[in-house]
Design an enzyme around this catalytic site. Structure first.
Site, PDB file in Angstrom:
ATOM      1  N   ALA A 235      32.409  28.282  40.416  1.00  0.00           N
ATOM      2  CA  ALA A 235      31.012  27.824  40.341  1.00  0.00           C
ATOM      3  C   ALA A 235      30.074  28.852  40.981  1.00  0.00           C
ATOM      4  O   ALA A 235      30.322  30.054  40.907  1.00  0.00           O
ATOM      5  CB  ALA A 235      30.859  26.447  40.954  1.00  0.00           C
ATOM      6  N   SER A 236      29.039  28.388  41.642  1.00  0.00           N
ATOM      7  CA  SER A 236      27.997  29.305  42.097  1.00  0.00           C
ATOM      8  C   SER A 236      28.440  30.241  43.213  1.00  0.00           C
ATOM      9  O   SER A 236      27.730  31.193  43.532  1.00  0.00           O
ATOM     10  CB  SER A 236      26.788  28.508  42.569  1.00  0.00           C
ATOM     11  OG  SER A 236      26.322  27.707  41.520  1.00  0.00           O
ATOM     12  N   THR A 237      29.591  29.968  43.832  1.00  0.00           N
ATOM     13  CA  THR A 237      30.026  30.867  44.904  1.00  0.00           C
ATOM     14  C   THR A 237      30.243  32.274  44.370  1.00  0.00           C
ATOM     15  O   THR A 237      30.308  33.231  45.132  1.00  0.00           O
ATOM     16  CB  THR A 237      31.340  30.380  45.535  1.00  0.00           C
ATOM     17  OG1 THR A 237      32.339  30.282  44.522  1.00  0.00           O
ATOM     18  CG2 THR A 237      31.172  29.036  46.210  1.00  0.00           C
ATOM     19  N   ILE A 238      30.372  32.401  43.061  1.00  0.00           N
ATOM     20  CA  ILE A 238      30.650  33.692  42.459  1.00  0.00           C
ATOM     21  C   ILE A 238      29.364  34.488  42.200  1.00  0.00           C
ATOM     22  O   ILE A 238      29.402  35.673  41.894  1.00  0.00           O
ATOM     23  CB  ILE A 238      31.427  33.455  41.132  1.00  0.00           C
ATOM     24  CG1 ILE A 238      32.309  34.646  40.806  1.00  0.00           C
ATOM     25  CG2 ILE A 238      30.499  33.150  40.007  1.00  0.00           C
ATOM     26  CD1 ILE A 238      33.067  34.449  39.534  1.00  0.00           C
TER      27      ILE A 238
END
Lengths: 366, 603
Positions: free
Chosen positions: B322-325
């Site tokens: 998800a957005s951690t990337i």
């Protein structure tokens, strides 16, 4: 080189008038005696009728092959002999390609019994090498190099199974025809020097786990626990047999299963325990007499092919006997080598008998 | 003699040679004969008595398995004495029947004992080497057995060692458990030939060879009355090596309660060394149930648990990152020249591909307005990353993600999965469809086909903290007092190396800026750089999320990854709470608690 230059060109088959009388009945008698003795020993060691029956069936198959081949015309078979090593290579590749979860790939499972292609290779390599080297009146250097190349390739195929012990025997079975056929001494020395020099170099370049593997090649299965148990027990068996042995079926060491593998690689311990020192001497004399008769066949023939096949087989036969018994009495490390004609194991028995049959067929033509 | 004739016959050089070669085996046979004479005649008496009394016994000397400590030398796994039921198959008759009778007598599970027996009997064994059938017998069972022991020849109750995990559940997945190997492979290693259990999972498996030491044997001679005479041959046992883990048990135990009743995982590691300080996978199990192998029912209940307590989510769980990337994709866009720090993209909440009426929706309905890269990370703008991923295309996205370790094992000393970075070939092979532009767009927010393990995400974010250096994560700090080595798996070079620092600054603003998605965990004492994430697990083309979340199993996963204190980070924490819905509200506070605990514990 004493060689009949007309070996191929002139079909000089001089079949002696009475083919039955021409048979070397002594060799046949010795082989059948050895195998029967082996069956008795297997029964004594394992106490299993089933095991004896299985081995007995292999023995009968082997004897039929042996006698049939002993009446064959080897000169007519030479073109086949020249190419028979392909079969060996084929099966060695098959055994490597068959997917298996075991770490070692030595067997092709045929349901009723396992077939060991490396044993077949040992036989066909000698025959093809001998046929190849004797196909022309003169051996050119390239012939030797081709045989050496094929031998090392076969060695490699067995080596990666992995089974170093048998791989070395396969190598010998291909190299020995080269040596006997007059490979120059100077080159032999160079070859030995190259092998000796490259050994530490190769060793140094192996990874740790590979070294460990090479080390375990030397004792593949006979002593998986890596202790002296087998040796101590087999030495007790041999030593307690004393001069005349404890008598057939009386070997307590083997009866009580103190000697592991007593029906296969350690069967010599059973012989020594039950028949003593004189039994051992007797057994050795039988092997030597057998070797002598086969040497005579080689000697009496004018054909290089005959000398190469017979010579190599006799050498391997006695080497197997020597290494196996040396291992049992504890003067050589444990390597997986059967005692010819005695140890339980179908492939080796049948292959050995086929070889004897082929050598016997050499008597038919002079 | 004829042989002599062979040698005199100069013309027959082949026969001469072959006879010459035969000297070699014949010589060995001669030596064998001498040795046989030595054994039979000279030492015959000795061997005869030895064999008569059949007094050669082989004893297996079991090594003690290495102990496992945490980084502060707190004992994690020990060996405790236990009474065990042994069987020497050579001394027993009618063994199967007797095992059943003993199971009845001692109230043990029959099928369990028989199963162990059948597995062990097939393995290579020294003659008379005992097989352990049951461990951890209680006093009552011992008493019951000793009363009727003469009925069971070959069986005995003896004291042995059993593996015991001190803190039961808290490090279950790190430590793993012991069991009986399925394999009967002789060539593997002598450690497998022992009737002993082997490590089945976790550290017990990965470091089995070091922990187990080497089984020894002693072959003893005894006299007729069974009294010890002398040792004939001995292979000393080598005890196993002790391991010191980098795990900080205090930190681990402090963090575990946050996972109470939730499924999820946590990775806490030291970015510059790769040493793992805490590793949580929830739910957990008690490894001692396996180690003492006492109750089949308990073991089966663990295996059949739907929540998968045996499964190490932290290294094997495949989650969308998800957005951690996004920070990494930001670096990709910068490095490939798709954007610079001043590039503005209009985010009205939806992104469209030309010629496709389908909207790609951002998480914020009205969008974030004009967005540059920093704001895109701070507020986690989806549309910004849809757009950059669309421009990057999978051709450039895939290699960049691979460089950061996605889609491949991190080589941590534990069992792990590969995760997945999709590409055109993969999609065609596994899904059977061509790669659509939309697939790249989904990848831009770490969704779609992409899967990653918590340890992979941690390693990748640690690369930012380490300015491009990829450090292999590891659990073991010392083996037998000698430190394990820090291993660099490579270095990522950016075209503009200052981007490392700039992207980190954006990640700091995620926490520090008032509009940052993790502003709720802002701390005045130290600086955290991090990124939240909320992973969709069900695509909702026609449905609204409000309807989907009716089913708790379809709720979004909550993620947070961050490290602190910047500029010299001591700890990186990644938290995933399955179906936790909000990265900032659910996952980030757990990481914050971890930072507080770890960074202030020495104050």
């Amino acid at each position: 080189m004493s060689r009949n230059p007309l070996e191929f060109s002139l079909s000089s088959r001089m079949i002696k008038p009475n083919r039955w009388l021409n048979q070397d009945w002594l060799v046949l008698f010795l082989i059948i005696s050895l195998v029967s003795f082996g069956l008795m020993m297997i029964y004594s060691a394992s106490g299993s009728v089933e095991m004896v029956l299985r081995q007995g069936i292999f023995a009968v198959i082997g004897i039929v092959f042996m006698i049939y081949l002993s009446f064959s015309d080897y000169q007519r078979l030479l073109p086949i002999y020249l190419n028979v090593f392909w079969i060996g290579i084929f099966f060695l590749l098959v055994v490597l390609l068959i997917p298996s979860d075991a770490a070692t790939r030595r067997w092709i499972d045929l349901g009723i019994f396992g077939f060991q292609p490396s044993e077949l290779m040992r036989c066909v390599l000698t025959i093809s090498a001998a046929a190849f080297l004797s196909r022309n009146p003169r051996i050119v250097f390239r012939d030797w190099m081709i045989v050496i190349g094929v031998s090392f390739f076969s060695f490699y195929l067995v080596f990666i199974q992995p089974d170093l012990g048998t791989a070395i025997m396969v190598l010998i079975s291909g190299i020995l025809p080269v040596l006997i056929s007059g490979f120059p001494v100077s080159y032999q020395i160079i070859g030995i020097v190259i092998i000796l020099l490259s050994t530490p170099f190769i060793w140094m370049n192996l990874l740790d786990y590979q070294k460990q593997r090479v080390l375990t090649f030397f004792d593949p299965s006979s002593d998986p626990l890596g202790t002296g148990w087998n040796i101590i027990q087999s030495q007790i068996a041999v030593g307690s047999g004393s001069l005349f042995g404890k008598g057939f079926f009386q070997g307590t060491q083997s009866q009580l299963n103190f000697v592991p593998e007593s029906h296969t690689d350690f069967i010599f311990a059973v012989v020594a325990e039950e028949f003593g020192l004189f039994g051992v001497i007797g057994l050795f004399l039988v092997y030597l007499l057998l070797a002598f008769r086969l040497v005579m066949i080689a000697k009496n023939s004018n054909f290089l092919f005959v000398k190469l096949v017979a010579g190599t087989f006799i050498f391997l036969l006695l080497t197997y006997v020597a290494f196996n018994t040396a291992m049992v009495v504890g003067i050589l490390p444990v390597v997986g080598m059967p005692l010819p004609f005695l140890s339980q194991g179908g492939t080796a028995l049948i292959i050995n008998m086929i070889m004897i049959g082929i050598i016997l067929s050499f008597r038919r033509t002079v | 003699m004829k042989i002599k004739k062979i040698f005199s016959d100069k013309r027959d050089s082949e026969s001469r040679k072959l006879v010459l070669y035969l000297i070699f085996p014949i010589f060995i046979m001669f030596v064998v004969l001498l040795q046989t004479i030595n054994l039979t005649v000279i030492n015959g008496k000795k061997y005869e008595t030895q064999s008569e009394n059949n007094r050669i016994v082989s004893r297996t000397i079991y090594p003690t398995r290495g102990l496992i400590y945490d980084t502060n030398d707190k004992l994690l796994v020990e060996n405790i004495a236990s009474s065990q039921l042994n069987l020497v198959p050579e001394r027993s008759t009618d063994t199967l029947k007797k095992i059943k009778a003993i199971a009845d007598l001692l109230n043990l599970e029959k099928s369990f004992l028989l199963d162990i027996y059948e597995r062990q009997i097939k393995k290579p064994r020294y003659p008379f080497q005992p097989i352990t059938l049951a461990k951890s017998l209680n006093d009552e069972q011992i008493a019951l057995f000793s009363v009727s022991s003469e009925k069971f020849k070959g069986f005995s109750v003896e004291t042995g060692l059993v593996r015991s995990v001190v803190n039961k559940k808290s490090l279950a997945h790190v430590l793993g458990y012991m069991g009986y190997s399925e394999s009967n492979d002789v060539n593997k290693s002598s450690n497998f030939i022992s009737g002993n259990q082997i490590g089945i999972s976790g550290i017990e498996k990965t470091y089995h060879d070091q922990l187990s030491g080497k089984v020894g044997t002693r072959i003893e001679e005894k006299d007729v009355s069974g009294k010890f005479v002398r040792v004939l041959s001995e292979n000393n046992a080598e005890s196993g090596k002790d391991l010191k883990l980098s795990i900080d048990l205090d930190l681990q135990n402090f963090l575990i309660p946050f996972f109470e009743g939730q499924k999820g995982a946590l990775v806490a590691l030291e970015p510059k060394s790769g040493l793992i300080k805490a590793l949580i996978s929830s739910p957990a199990y008690d490894p001692n149930i396996f180690n003492s192998s006492s109750s089949l029912a308990e073991i089966q209940s663990i295996f059949s648990d739907d929540e998968g307590p045996l499964f190490n989510r932290a290294t094997m769980g495949n989650y969308p990152p998800a957005s951690t990337i996004k920070p990494i994709l930001g670096l990709a866009a910068l490095d490939e020249g798709i954007v610079n720090w001043n590039t503005i993209i209009q985010d009205d909440g939806e992104f469209y591909v030309e010629g496709d009426p389908r909207p790609y929706r951002g998480w914020k309905e009205d969008g974030h307005g004009k967005v540059d890269l920093e704001k895109a990370i701070v507020e986690s703008s989806d549309v910004y990353f849809y757009s950059t991923a669309y421009d990057l295309t999978i051709k450039r996205l895939e290699p960049f993600l691979n460089k950061f370790g996605f889609g491949a094992k991190t080589n941590i000393d534990a069992e792990e999965s590969n995760g997945l970075v999709p590409n055109e070939k993969w999609k065609l092979g596994y899904i059977g469809e061509f790669w659509f532009k939309g697939d790249s767009i989904n990848l831009g927010i770490g969704q779609g086909y992409m899967l990653s393990t918590p340890i992979q995400i941690s390693q990748a974010i640690a690369v930012i903290a380490n300015r491009g250096e990829i450090i292999k994560p590891r659990l073991v700090e010392e083996i037998d007092q000698s430190p394990t080595e820090l291993e660099s798996l490579g270095k990522i070079n950016l075209k503009d190396e200052t981007n490392w620092e700039k992207i980190e600054k954006s990640m700091i603003e995620v926490i520090n800026a008032p509009n940052g998605t993790a502003n709720n965990i802002k701390d005045t004492r130290y600086v955290i750089a991090g990124k939240t994430g909320t992973a969709q697990i069900k695509s909702y083309e026609d449905q609204e999320y409000e309807d989907i979340r009716e089913n708790p199993f379809f709720r979004d996963h909550a993620l947070f990854v961050g490290y602190a204190p910047v500029p010299d980070p001591e700890l990186l924490i990644l938290v995933i709470i399955e179906n936790g819905e909000s990265g900032s509200r659910v996952a980030a506070p757990i990481a914050k608690a971890g930072f507080d605990y770890y960074l202030t514990k020495n104050e």
